[in-house]
Write an enzyme that holds these catalytic residues in place. Structure first.
Site, PDB file in Angstrom:
ATOM      1  CG  ASP A  94     -13.655  -3.771 -16.017  1.00 34.46           C
ATOM      2  OD1 ASP A  94     -13.231  -4.131 -17.128  1.00 34.46           O
ATOM      3  OD2 ASP A  94     -13.682  -2.581 -15.673  1.00 34.46           O
ATOM      4  CG  ASP A 268     -11.848  -2.109  -8.382  1.00 33.90           C
ATOM      5  OD1 ASP A 268     -11.814  -1.281  -9.323  1.00 33.90           O
ATOM      6  OD2 ASP A 268     -12.903  -2.689  -8.037  1.00 33.90           O
ATOM      7  CB  CYS A 306       3.834   8.349   4.762  1.00 40.36           C
ATOM      8  SG  CYS A 306       3.806   7.397   3.225  1.00 40.36           S
ATOM      9  CB  CYS A 308       5.450   6.254   0.280  1.00 38.55           C
ATOM     10  SG  CYS A 308       5.131   8.012  -0.005  1.00 38.55           S
ATOM     11  CB  CYS A 311       6.602  10.605   2.660  1.00 34.70           C
ATOM     12  SG  CYS A 311       4.853  10.996   2.358  1.00 34.70           S
ATOM     13  CG  HIS A 337       1.334   9.973  -0.297  1.00 35.19           C
ATOM     14  ND1 HIS A 337       2.061   9.735   0.847  1.00 35.19           N
ATOM     15  CD2 HIS A 337       0.083  10.324   0.118  1.00 35.19           C
ATOM     16  CE1 HIS A 337       1.297   9.929   1.903  1.00 35.19           C
ATOM     17  NE2 HIS A 337       0.096  10.294   1.493  1.00 35.19           N
TER      18      HIS A 337
END
Length: 379
Positions: A94, A268, A306, A308, A311, A337
């Site tokens: 940015d 974002d 999930c 991931c 999890c 997560h």
């Protein structure tokens, strides 16, 4: 040839959302996409390997903070931000403008730039379009942002008009100061608050300067969500169809879907990492606050739908224990997560666009997540 190009692949017949590919010097990435935020050249508690494993493409870093620590000269000496942080995919930085206007209570805006105080030690600092370009050129990010004024919400039409005009003048100065056009793309930022005439004026000004991409700024700053959606509906048709569109600072699941439907390609936000540090998690069935006593003996994963790392390996009870004890590993697990959840959500959005059913997907997701209920809790 611009360092950043956009390839439109398909438009959803049901909603008008865009499926595309963002081409950068460090890879090509399907859009709409969510970009994790790594303010200080790191996404908190995550390694580059973690981010790649969960499917992250572009990540963000912060010009203002890296200017102060460790200094853009040190990062340049290290070979640029990619080398410094060991990230071989794309980076967006940015402009530093948002931090100047949000972190410092003592600031003075002039045509040349902004005088303000370092939020760390109180030293006097000055940031201008030229200085922002100097810092970002030294950082070596794939996508740089023009230095703009970030007006408060709400603001009067008169104040916003002067702000938009200043932002347009600063955008021209950014283009003139940008000296690495062969490997860094510079995006312009559309401002104008909640005023359609000023959004149109800002878009016309910046489109005439032919940036390789455009951000919609000044949203998700306190305005109601219906105002944000209305401004997106008005603004995105004013932008070139063959260039990427970036909605800055937006990361709640509902806003990612609503923004995609309104033609946004890139998002974002610090939201998923910030709320993770407090034990708040995004799941396929809505928000879950793992610190709650109800999970003390709950040995199920955070989200049974999930796949991931968190999890697959750890229970709600264990993660609650870690968060309650302020253990860093707990924050790492919740952060992993939440980021995985949003990246997977955007995969689902892209697939729904391919199949011309994003409107149906939104309805199903909102119902399951709880966004349609009168007492729905937003993040």
């Amino acid at each position: 040839m611009s360092a950043i190009t956009y390839e439109l692949i398909k438009t959803c017949k049901q909603t008008g959302a865009r499926l595309g590919i963002l081409h950068t010097p460090h890879g090509s990435y399907e859009t709409p996409m969510f970009m994790p935020v790594g303010t200080l050249a790191t996404v908190k508690t995550m390694s580059p390997e973690d981010l790649k494993a969960m499917g992250a493409g572009v990540i963000l870093s912060n010009t203002y903070h890296l200017w102060l620590r460790p200094g853009h000269d040190i990062i340049k000496e290290a070979g640029g931000l990619h080398s410094f942080m060991n990230w071989d995919q794309a980076i967006l930085t940015d402009s530093g403008g948002f931090q100047v206007f949000s972190l410092s209570e003592f600031r003075r805006i002039e045509e040349e730039g902004v005088h303000f105080r370092n939020h760390l030690n109180g030293d006097k600092l000055f940031l201008s379009p030229e200085k922002s370009m100097e810092i970002q050129n030294a950082l070596g990010s794939d996508i740089m942002m023009a230095f703009d004024e970030c007006p408060p919400y709400p603001a009067s039409h008169d104040y916003m008009k002067k702000s938009v005009e200043r932002t347009s003048r600063w955008a021209e100065r950014c283009l003139e100061a940008h000296n690495r056009t062969e490997d860094q793309g510079l995006f312009g930022i559309i401002q104008g608050g909640e005023f359609e005439d000023l959004r149109k004026q800002s878009a016309n000004d910046l489109v005439s300067l032919d940036f390789p991409g455009y951000a919609v700024g000044g949203l998700s700053v306190g305005e109601p969500k219906d105002v944000m959606n209305r401004m997106l509906e008005f603004t995105t048709p004013l932008l070139p169809n063959n260039k990427p569109r970036y909605l800055m600072g937006v990361g709640s699941p509902d806003s990612l879907i609503d923004g995609s439907i309104r033609g946004i390609d890139m998002f974002d936000c610090v939201l998923p990492t910030r709320i993770a540090r407090n034990g708040t998690l995004m799941t396929s069935n809505g928000r879950l606050v793992v610190k709650n006593a109800a999970y003390a003996r709950d040995f199920n994963p955070i989200d049974e739908n999930c796949d991931c790392y968190t999890c697959r390996n750890y229970s709600r009870a264990y993660i609650r224990h870690l968060i309650k004890c302020d253990e860093t590993f707990g924050i790492r697990l919740t952060t992993y997560h939440n980021l995985h959840f949003l990246l997977k959500l955007m995969e689902q959005v892209r697939q729904a666009i391919r199949e011309d059913r994003l409107g149906d997907f939104k309805k199903e997701f909102f119902e399951r997540y709880g966004f349609n209920s009168p007492d729905a809790k937003n993040f």
